[in-house]
Design an enzyme around this catalytic site. Structure first.
Site, PDB file in Angstrom:
ATOM      1  N   CYS A  39      -1.277  -1.200  -4.286  1.00 12.26           N
ATOM      2  CA  CYS A  39      -2.456  -0.475  -3.818  1.00 12.26           C
ATOM      3  C   CYS A  39      -1.979   0.903  -3.418  1.00 12.26           C
ATOM      4  CB  CYS A  39      -3.027  -1.218  -2.614  1.00 12.26           C
ATOM      5  SG  CYS A  39      -4.305  -0.331  -1.711  1.00 12.26           S
ATOM      6  N   ASP A  61     -10.699   1.662  -3.534  1.00  9.68           N
ATOM      7  CA  ASP A  61     -11.257   1.389  -2.209  1.00  9.68           C
ATOM      8  C   ASP A  61     -12.775   1.352  -2.283  1.00  9.68           C
ATOM      9  OD1 ASP A  61      -8.980   1.043  -0.783  1.00  9.68           O
ATOM     10  OD2 ASP A  61      -8.947   3.032   0.122  1.00  9.68           O
ATOM     11  N   ASP A 109       0.830  -1.209   0.000  1.00  6.57           N
ATOM     12  CA  ASP A 109       0.000   0.000   0.000  1.00  6.57           C
ATOM     13  C   ASP A 109       0.866   1.260   0.000  1.00  6.57           C
ATOM     14  OD1 ASP A 109      -2.327   1.452   0.059  1.00  6.57           O
ATOM     15  OD2 ASP A 109      -3.187   0.359   1.749  1.00  6.57           O
TER      16      ASP A 109
HETATM   17  C1  GLA Z   1      -5.817   1.751   2.216  1.00  4.32           C
HETATM   18  C2  GLA Z   1      -6.198   0.595   1.319  1.00  4.32           C
HETATM   19  C3  GLA Z   1      -7.259  -0.235   1.984  1.00  4.32           C
HETATM   20  C4  GLA Z   1      -6.739  -0.751   3.302  1.00  4.32           C
HETATM   21  C5  GLA Z   1      -6.283   0.412   4.152  1.00  4.32           C
HETATM   22  C6  GLA Z   1      -5.595  -0.062   5.410  1.00  4.32           C
HETATM   23  O1  GLA Z   1      -6.848   2.640   2.349  1.00  4.32           O
HETATM   24  O2  GLA Z   1      -6.624   1.072   0.078  1.00  4.32           O
HETATM   25  O3  GLA Z   1      -7.644  -1.305   1.156  1.00  4.32           O
HETATM   26  O4  GLA Z   1      -5.689  -1.635   3.082  1.00  4.32           O
HETATM   27  O5  GLA Z   1      -5.392   1.260   3.472  1.00  4.32           O
HETATM   28  O6  GLA Z   1      -5.168   0.982   6.186  1.00  4.32           O
END
Ligand code: GLA
Length: 788
Positions: free
Chosen positions: A529, A551, A481
């Protein structure tokens, strides 16, 4: 195929060709490299030089490139455009010399033909494994300075693609400042185009926008430090009549994950210029004597059969030549992710219970999301300290992973390695490792700061920590992420004169780390991500074969997001999850079957608390999982067709067809049910017209509670809406929706279409009525009948 006419002369002609595309250039007597044609394939003949077209007189008040010639650079279709010699459009390369002068003038010097692919150094690029190709390198030389500009062209035969990048080499004794160096400069002689971009924001990524090109300069860019969700690093130009299946369509996409810009300029002469490259804002690179600078690679994709042709070329390029060979065409697991199920509030017991349910329903991979490392109970803390939280995971990652694997599930984990919380050991030890200024308070995104990946010590530290995590957890999958954009852009590591190159150096640092990790852990499936799809680009896909699309897991919003995304990116790259109700992002409630029907055209996952579901939902999910497994190959890797060029009020339809044309799956999605809706037909795309297909709707189930009191006229007893009896029946009984099934000839399906049962029209229902409703959907599966 690359043809070169008059190779030994000062004015050769170059014809770079793929199965369907021609890209033709020549050198003018003044040394300028110009484009003669880019588009549909033409034969290589001796007459191609006659494609050169220009004004044979001095045009208006133009400045002439050379005294005694009528040519102005302003009306040439240049392969590279410089500043200071009369081309007043945006230059694709802008340099300053040690004496402060900014004029440069690159002219043809020579060419080289390389066997195989030549790629920019330290940057992701189209791979040469499984490729039969050559690369043309055209060398231009600055007229006065000892500097060369190298333009690289590699045709990718099976994907209608020409890869391009540029390299600047400083052979002189002075330091040159590069202020702007684009990956492509693509000039067209006309402006008969519409442009398409994929724009958006968090939870509304990659919405497809189309508009006529206009005089002036249109720019998309990112100053966020990552490619970003505001604009995908992609520009398409299409002829105005282009729809899903017809028309000339050009797509230019950058293989890069940092700040970028893309420009479409229509000049006073109605010529169109397209550029794509590293952003010219906040960029300066000092090129010392003897050094070279490479731009990221841009892919130029062309199709003469509309947006489907364009996307299919992009998809082929990505599936066959961008994604790591280790993951190419490898079916991806159905996962359960605990984020929307638990957020930060979990312990091992909860996770194990969730995993058990997932296994029971047929899922294959358990992904532990944010919150597993020490002290991380909300988003204010602990990023940078990648060791387990002993309270949540008393037996560490090792213990949890063992338990999960013992159930027969793979184990995956979430990390956000580019970040640091001020409240962390790492920050306390190395406050200078964060990107921030020393004389002002930083601005925060999600309470966190970005680590300075221009500094090799930082990268080494993170590599070691990740090495520990991946080994401890024996992980099969990593969700990587990146949850904030850059502010306070300053590196305590870089010298003053290199600060303006921070973002590019950061991106190179990130790529170096990813390269190292992918080599060290070739069996880990990485999913990239960035708060969903804030960094969905070809650069990240090179290292990580899939991306968390958004998301936003609401099925209705996902239709638009996945529709736009599919212009460039294939379903095999799109993480797509079924989540709970109502949607955590838009508070909308959609049927569980629609949540699946949308997610099924991507990499299926579930992201909800399976332990708290009704038994109706549990049974339905188990059936969805088994359907997906049966059709997974085609859903992930089939040829994708959109049935309309854009999303309209009418139901959205898309489909996938397998390579052999033995199977297809159609997705049909309705946003709102209209009263007495018209009869509907779907023309099936990409199938074998000589074959006979058996077509069946996927059996879908309806929650009878959805009928409310309307169920009573059909029952011998009266059910109270929301009552206990209704809930008992609902949980025991799966009410199957209409089943449509028939045999049909391929040519009839393609040219007449699939005649769908009529939708509910206000008065009664039968087993030949489709009760689709608001946010309803259907899947239709076709299989070739070989026994006939
Ligand atoms: C981001 C990601 C989510 C999740 C959160 C966790 O927003 O896009 O899918 O993993 O972080 O903090």
């Amino acid at each position: 195929m690359i043809y070169i006419d008059r190779p030994d002369s000062k004015q050769p002609l170059f014809h770079v060709q793929t199965q369907n595309v021609s890209y033709i250039m020549t050198v003018l007597p003044n040394g300028k490299l110009v484009n003669l044609h880019y588009g549909k394939k033409v034969s290589h003949t001796p007459y191609l030089g006659d494609l050169f077209q220009n004004y044979d007189m001095q045009v208006g008040s133009s400045t002439l490139y050379e005294q005694g010639s009528n040519l102005t650079l302003d009306t040439l279709l240049l392969e590279s455009s410089c500043f200071g010699k009369g081309d007043y459009r945006v230059p694709s390369i802008y340099l300053s010399w040690e004496d402060g002068a900014r004029t440069s003038d690159f002219v043809y010097e020579s060419f080289l033909l390389h066997e195989g692919k030549v790629s920019p150094k330290g940057l992701p690029s189209v791979r040469d494994e499984n490729l039969q190709c050559d690369t043309l390198e055209i060398i231009l030389k600055e007229r006065v300075k000892s500097v060369t500009l190298h333009l690289f062209y590699t045709p990718i035969d099976d994907a209608g693609t020409i890869c391009r990048f540029s390299r600047l080499i400083n052979h002189s004794e002075e330091v040159i400042q590069i202020h702007n160096m684009q990956s492509i400069n693509m000039d067209f002689s006309h402006s008969d185009f519409e442009q398409i971009s994929l724009d958006g924001m968090w939870i509304r990524e990659r919405q497809m926008h189309r508009q006529a090109v206009r005089k002036g300069i249109y720019t998309i860019d990112s100053k966020k430090g990552v490619s970003g969700a505001n604009h995908n690093p992609m520009i398409a130009l299409v002829s105005p009549e282009t729809d899903a299946t017809r028309g000339d369509a050009y797509g230019f996409a950058l293989m890069y994950s940092g700040n970028f810009c893309g420009k479409v300029e229509v000049s006073p002469y109605e010529m169109t210029r397209v550029q794509l490259g590293i952003s010219d804002f906040e960029f300066k690179w000092n090129l010392s004597p003897g050094e070279a600078f490479d731009t990221p690679e841009a892919v130029c994709v062309f199709a003469s059969n509309g947006l489907n042709g364009l996307s299919q070329n992009f998809h082929q390029l990505i599936n066959a030549h961008v994604v790591s060979p280790h993951w190419q065409y490898k079916e991806r697991p159905i996962l359960i992710n605990n984020w929307e199920a638990t957020y930060f509030d979990f312990d091992q017991k909860k996770l194990v219970a969730l995993a058990k349910e997932a296994k029971h329903m047929g899922m294959e991979l358990f992904v532990l999301d944010d919150g597993w490392f020490k002290g991380r109970n909300d988003d204010t803390t602990s990023l940078g300290d990648w060791t387990e939280d002993a309270k949540k995971l008393p037996n560490g990652l090792k213990g949890l992973s063992k338990k999960i694997k013992a159930m027969g599930l793979d184990f995956g984990i979430w990390v956000e390695p580019e970040m640091v919380s001020e409240n962390s050991e790492l920050y306390k030890e190395h406050p200078d490792w964060a990107i921030k200024l020393n004389d002002r308070k930083p601005s925060y995104g999600r309470n966190q700061l970005i680590l300075d990946f221009t500094n090799p010590d930082v990268i080494e530290n993170i590599y070691e920590q990740l090495n520990y995590v991946f080994k401890q957890g024996n992980v099969d999958y990593v969700k990587w992420d990146m949850n904030r954009n850059f502010t306070d852009v300053y590196s305590n590591y870089l010298p003053k004169e290199d600060q303006m190159s921070l973002n590019h150096r950061y991106t190179l640092g990130l790529y170096a780390l990813l390269e190292r990790l992918c080599n060290a852990f070739p069996n880990i499936l990485f999913e990239s991500c960035s708060s969903g799809g804030n960094r969905y680009d070809l650069g990240m896909l090179y290292y990580m074969p899939q991306t968390w699309t958004s998301d936003n897991t609401d099925a209705v919003e996902r239709i638009d997001i996945q529709f736009g995304t599919s212009l460039v990116f294939p379903p095999s790259t799109m993480g797509a999850h079924v989540s709970g109700r109502p949607s955590h992002q838009v508070l909308r409630t959609t049927p569980i079957e629609t949540r699946f029907n949308v997610a099924a055209f991507g990499l299926l996952g579930y992201e909800l608390d399976l332990t708290k579901l009704s038994s109706f939902d549990k049974k339905v999910i188990a059936k969805q999982v088994s359907f997906y497994k049966k059709h997974r190959k085609i859903l992930q890797f089939g040829t994708f067709y959109r049935h309309t060029a854009e999303i309209t009020e009418k139901p959205t339809v898309w489909s996938v067809v397998d390579e052999t044309k033995n199977q297809f799956v159609i997705g049909y999605y309705q946003k709102l049910h209209r009263p007495c809706p018209p009869l509907e037909t779907i023309k099936v795309m990409g199938i074998d017209e000589d074959a006979v297909y058996e077509v069946q709707s996927r059996t879908q189930y309806h929650n009878i509670a959805g009928f409310g009191e309307l169920i009573n006229p059909f029952l011998p007893i009266n059910l109270k809406d929301g009552g206990i009896l209704q809930s008992i029946i609902n949980n025991r009984y799966l009410y199957a929706l209409e089943k449509q099934s028939f045999l049909q000839q391929g040519d009839t399906l393609a040219n007449v279409g699939l005649k769908l049962y009529a939708q509910f029209a206000g008065t009664g229902i039968s087993d030949k009525t489709r009760n689709v409703g608001d946010f309803g959907s259907r899947l239709y599966v076709g299989s070739r009948r070989i026994d006939l």
